[in-house]
Design a protein around this motif. Structure first.
Motif, PDB file in Angstrom:
ATOM      1  N   ASP A   1       2.433   6.074  31.475  1.00  0.00           N
ATOM      2  CA  ASP A   1       1.748   5.636  32.344  1.00  0.00           C
ATOM      3  C   ASP A   1       1.909   6.256  33.660  1.00  0.00           C
ATOM      4  N   THR A   2       0.764   6.561  34.360  1.00  0.00           N
ATOM      5  CA  THR A   2       0.812   7.017  35.978  1.00  0.00           C
ATOM      6  C   THR A   2       0.056   5.818  36.667  1.00  0.00           C
ATOM      7  N   SER A   3       0.819   5.677  37.750  1.00  0.00           N
ATOM      8  CA  SER A   3      -0.381   4.594  38.554  1.00  0.00           C
ATOM      9  C   SER A   3      -0.211   5.117  40.039  1.00  0.00           C
ATOM     10  N   LYS A   4      -1.079   5.048  40.858  1.00  0.00           N
ATOM     11  CA  LYS A   4      -1.184   5.189  42.243  1.00  0.00           C
ATOM     12  C   LYS A   4      -0.548   4.177  42.944  1.00  0.00           C
ATOM     13  N   THR A   5       0.542   4.470  43.959  1.00  0.00           N
ATOM     14  CA  THR A   5       1.200   3.293  44.685  1.00  0.00           C
ATOM     15  C   THR A   5       0.822   3.594  46.182  1.00  0.00           C
ATOM     16  N   SER A   6      -0.108   4.312  46.472  1.00  0.00           N
ATOM     17  CA  SER A   6      -0.493   4.295  47.772  1.00  0.00           C
ATOM     18  C   SER A   6      -1.855   4.141  48.072  1.00  0.00           C
ATOM     19  N   ALA A   7      -2.319   3.446  49.186  1.00  0.00           N
ATOM     20  CA  ALA A   7      -3.697   3.273  49.591  1.00  0.00           C
ATOM     21  C   ALA A   7      -4.612   4.243  49.908  1.00  0.00           C
TER      22      ALA A   7
ATOM     23  N   PRO B   1      -8.176   6.846  49.453  1.00  0.00           N
ATOM     24  CA  PRO B   1      -8.571   8.065  48.203  1.00  0.00           C
ATOM     25  C   PRO B   1      -7.531   8.939  48.139  1.00  0.00           C
ATOM     26  N   VAL B   2      -7.830   9.518  47.105  1.00  0.00           N
ATOM     27  CA  VAL B   2      -6.514  10.665  46.691  1.00  0.00           C
ATOM     28  C   VAL B   2      -6.648  11.834  47.789  1.00  0.00           C
ATOM     29  N   GLY B   3      -5.741  12.205  48.287  1.00  0.00           N
ATOM     30  CA  GLY B   3      -5.475  13.257  49.119  1.00  0.00           C
ATOM     31  C   GLY B   3      -3.856  13.691  49.464  1.00  0.00           C
ATOM     32  N   VAL B   4      -3.816  14.721  50.252  1.00  0.00           N
ATOM     33  CA  VAL B   4      -2.489  14.819  50.595  1.00  0.00           C
ATOM     34  C   VAL B   4      -1.669  13.580  51.141  1.00  0.00           C
ATOM     35  N   GLY B   5      -0.375  13.456  50.641  1.00  0.00           N
ATOM     36  CA  GLY B   5       0.183  12.343  50.879  1.00  0.00           C
ATOM     37  C   GLY B   5      -0.101  11.152  50.106  1.00  0.00           C
ATOM     38  N   THR B   6      -0.906  11.151  49.102  1.00  0.00           N
ATOM     39  CA  THR B   6      -1.193  10.130  48.098  1.00  0.00           C
ATOM     40  C   THR B   6      -0.019  10.215  47.092  1.00  0.00           C
ATOM     41  N   ARG B   7       0.458   9.004  46.902  1.00  0.00           N
ATOM     42  CA  ARG B   7       1.666   8.789  45.964  1.00  0.00           C
ATOM     43  C   ARG B   7       1.662   7.969  44.717  1.00  0.00           C
ATOM     44  N   TYR B   8       2.542   8.765  43.500  1.00  0.00           N
ATOM     45  CA  TYR B   8       2.081   8.012  42.252  1.00  0.00           C
ATOM     46  C   TYR B   8       3.608   7.772  41.710  1.00  0.00           C
ATOM     47  N   ARG B   9       3.608   6.741  40.772  1.00  0.00           N
ATOM     48  CA  ARG B   9       4.931   6.559  39.949  1.00  0.00           C
ATOM     49  C   ARG B   9       4.194   6.478  38.325  1.00  0.00           C
ATOM     50  N   GLN B  10       5.250   7.189  37.568  1.00  0.00           N
ATOM     51  CA  GLN B  10       5.060   7.166  36.290  1.00  0.00           C
ATOM     52  C   GLN B  10       6.160   6.907  35.173  1.00  0.00           C
ATOM     53  N   THR B  11       5.593   6.486  34.057  1.00  0.00           N
ATOM     54  CA  THR B  11       6.930   6.498  33.164  1.00  0.00           C
ATOM     55  C   THR B  11       6.896   7.325  32.109  1.00  0.00           C
ATOM     56  N   ARG B  12       7.924   7.995  32.042  1.00  0.00           N
ATOM     57  CA  ARG B  12       8.139   9.049  31.086  1.00  0.00           C
ATOM     58  C   ARG B  12       8.789   8.470  29.812  1.00  0.00           C
ATOM     59  N   SER B  13       8.375   9.080  28.636  1.00  0.00           N
ATOM     60  CA  SER B  13       9.095   8.791  27.375  1.00  0.00           C
ATOM     61  C   SER B  13       9.815   9.649  26.639  1.00  0.00           C
ATOM     62  N   ILE B  14       9.633  10.991  27.005  1.00  0.00           N
ATOM     63  CA  ILE B  14      10.218  12.145  26.636  1.00  0.00           C
ATOM     64  C   ILE B  14      10.704  13.107  27.801  1.00  0.00           C
ATOM     65  N   PRO B  15      12.037  13.432  27.766  1.00  0.00           N
ATOM     66  CA  PRO B  15      12.896  13.458  26.683  1.00  0.00           C
ATOM     67  C   PRO B  15      13.710  12.070  26.561  1.00  0.00           C
ATOM     68  N   SER B  16      13.556  11.341  27.779  1.00  0.00           N
ATOM     69  CA  SER B  16      14.129  10.053  27.625  1.00  0.00           C
ATOM     70  C   SER B  16      13.423   9.170  28.462  1.00  0.00           C
ATOM     71  N   ARG B  17      13.284   7.630  28.309  1.00  0.00           N
ATOM     72  CA  ARG B  17      12.509   6.798  29.172  1.00  0.00           C
ATOM     73  C   ARG B  17      13.067   6.992  30.343  1.00  0.00           C
ATOM     74  N   SER B  18      12.253   7.026  31.407  1.00  0.00           N
ATOM     75  CA  SER B  18      12.526   7.176  32.792  1.00  0.00           C
ATOM     76  C   SER B  18      11.285   6.765  33.834  1.00  0.00           C
ATOM     77  N   THR B  19      11.585   6.482  34.989  1.00  0.00           N
ATOM     78  CA  THR B  19      10.254   6.321  35.954  1.00  0.00           C
ATOM     79  C   THR B  19      10.732   7.347  36.829  1.00  0.00           C
ATOM     80  N   GLU B  20       9.583   7.980  37.261  1.00  0.00           N
ATOM     81  CA  GLU B  20       9.362   9.166  38.263  1.00  0.00           C
ATOM     82  C   GLU B  20       8.396   8.890  39.147  1.00  0.00           C
ATOM     83  N   SER B  21       8.581   9.473  40.323  1.00  0.00           N
ATOM     84  CA  SER B  21       7.595   9.412  41.419  1.00  0.00           C
ATOM     85  C   SER B  21       7.053  10.726  41.970  1.00  0.00           C
ATOM     86  N   PHE B  22       5.847  10.934  42.427  1.00  0.00           N
ATOM     87  CA  PHE B  22       5.651  12.204  42.953  1.00  0.00           C
ATOM     88  C   PHE B  22       4.568  12.037  44.232  1.00  0.00           C
TER      89      PHE B  22
END
Length: 147
Positions: A36-42, A44-65
Motif C-alpha cells: 500500500d502507498t498513500s499520500k500523506t500531504s495535501a 497536487p503532487v509536486g516537490v514536497g509531496t509526502r507518502y507513506r507505504q507498507t512494505r511486505s518484503i523483505p519484512s513487514r515495515s512502514t516507510e515514508s518518502f
C-alpha cells in the motif's frame, strides 16, 4: 553510498509514463514488495509531496518518502526510507518515437555501520528486484494489465 541504474523502454508516450509514475499510489500495482502507498500531504503532487507505504518484503515495515524532483514528462525523484536504507530514487524519461526510455537511478545511503556491511551483499539483489518491477511496469503500461 551504493548506487545502481536500470533502464527499460516502454512503448507509451513519456507523458503517459510520467502520469502513471507520479501517482505513487500506483506503486503496489507494479512493485511486488509494496502492499500500500498513500499520500500523506495535501494538494497536487509536486516537490514536497509526502507518502507513506507498507512494505511486505523483505519484512513487514512502514516507510515514508518525499518527492524531491518533479519535472512533468522528464524527471521525477523521491527521497526517504526505503526498506532498511535511506534512499534517493530517480526516474529520467526520454521520449523517442512513441516510446519512452525510462532510466531509474537508485542511491542507497550506507553511512550507518550495519548498512555498510549489508549493502554490498544486498545491492545486486535489490537491483535485480527493481529490474523485475520495471518489467512489470512496462507490461502494465503497454498492455493495460498487471503482469
Amino acid at each position: 553510498m551504493q548506487t545502481f541504474e536500470n533502464t527499460v523502454t516502454i512503448h507509451r508516450p513519456a507523458e503517459e509514463v510520467f502520469a502513471f509514475l507520479e501517482d505513487f499510489e500506483n506503486i503496489p500495482a507494479w512493485n511486488y514488495a509494496i502492499d500500500d502507498t498513500s499520500k500523506t500531504s495535501a494538494g497536487p503532487v509536486g516537490v514536497g509531496t509526502r507518502y507513506r507505504q507498507t512494505r511486505s518484503i523483505p519484512s513487514r515495515s512502514t516507510e515514508s518518502f518525499e518527492v524531491t524532483v518533479f519535472q512533468p514528462a522528464r524527471r521525477l525523484a523521491i527521497h526517504g526510507q526505503i526498506g532498511p536504507f535511506l534512499a534517493t530514487i530517480s526516474y529520467q524519461l526520454e521520449a523517442a518515437a512513441g516510446a519512452t526510455t525510462l532510466v531509474n537511478n537508485v542511491e542507497l545511503d550506507t553511512s550507518q555501520a550495519k548498512l555498510r556491511l549489508l549493502a554490498p551483499l544486498a545491492t545486486p539483489r535489490i537491483k535485480a528486484a527493481v529490474a523485475q518491477n520495471l518489467g512489470k511496469l512496462k507490461l502494465l503500461l503497454e498492455d493495460g494489465r498487471p503482469a
